[in-house]
Enzyme design. Sequence first.
Site: not given
Length: 394
Positions: A94, A117, A121, A229, A234, A257, A282
Amino acid sequence: MPRARIPSRRRPRASAVAATLLMTAAALGALGTGPAAADSVSLPLVRSALAEDELCASVSSKKATAEPWTLGALGMSRARPLSQGSGTTVAVVDTGVAEGAPALSGRVTALGTAGEDCVGHGTFVAGLIAAKPGDDGGPAGLAPQARILAVRGTGERGETSVDQVADGIRQAADEGAAVIYVAAALADGKAQLTDAVAYASGKDALVVAPVAPDALPRNAEPAPWYWPASAPGALAVMDYGPDGGRPADAPLVGGADLAAPGDSVVSIGPKGSGHFIGSGASFAAAHVAGAAALVRARYPELKAAEVSRRLTEAAYPAAPPRLDPYAALTTVLTDAKGATPRPEPAVVPAPPAAEPRTRALVVAAAGAGLLLLVAAGAVVIPRGRARNWRPAGS
């Protein structure tokens, strides 16, 4: 094969988000959780990217002291005694994870510059996964004993590319991460990101990613599916809110999923002990990554694919299934989906041999005869002595 087409997913601007949160607070207050909602609605919003002229995320002066709705919805009070993620490492691909975040102190390892960061996020997500509970309550991660591996999957201000995300997944796998969380949902890069997920699977790492972006640029058309994804192996995750639904302007997303709490979510920031709030798939994916760490800690012998199966098959039945960490930690799965355990075949013992049985009957008969003789003697002998052994009638 690619997943089903994903309909449009539009997110409101900041003003619309604030209005939505106010309505959420009112709804939660009616349910008896007013303090938590009141704390949440005043928190600053976490961002996924910053413009060139924007400053880095500042310190939040607000703190949520009540337990967020997400932990109750996931039944974490029952799951925590079973596992807290000890011994597992979750990679966060990220915007970076601040190594100095108090709730993650001593448990963040950063590759390169990922220990900083600017956006906030990545730190927010890492808090959802592994933040330790505060002394005064408030938000905590699902796996507060897990370690975080910070891997940069974006530029300093949150801008990203297929190369950055694919490289981040591979680096995380090479470092031995058991779970790899990816924040990005990219409309292109199918081949490259599919290869990266396959590489991670080969290293026995489970990749968890949002099924679609948290927000689309204004007037942008949604893609049929998003990567990584949609890659085989995944776990694609969709979000839902405190009322169990999704925002009215976010149509149903196909191809997920699992679903997990992702709207009106509270977590930590890159500096200080204050909290932020955010909404999107997310953040739902972060909850699934935390649950995966719990399962991997409790069942270290399971492979990544088996952990994925446990999370999806033990989930609460819905469309898509909803994450249930306690069930994932306790459900007994059969070898074949939908099958029931087969009982062991009955074993009938062989008949006993004839010779030992005959010998036993003879011994029993002899014993019975001896008892009869003794009984007869007990009657006859006293009478004989009384007649001085003369015949009867003499």
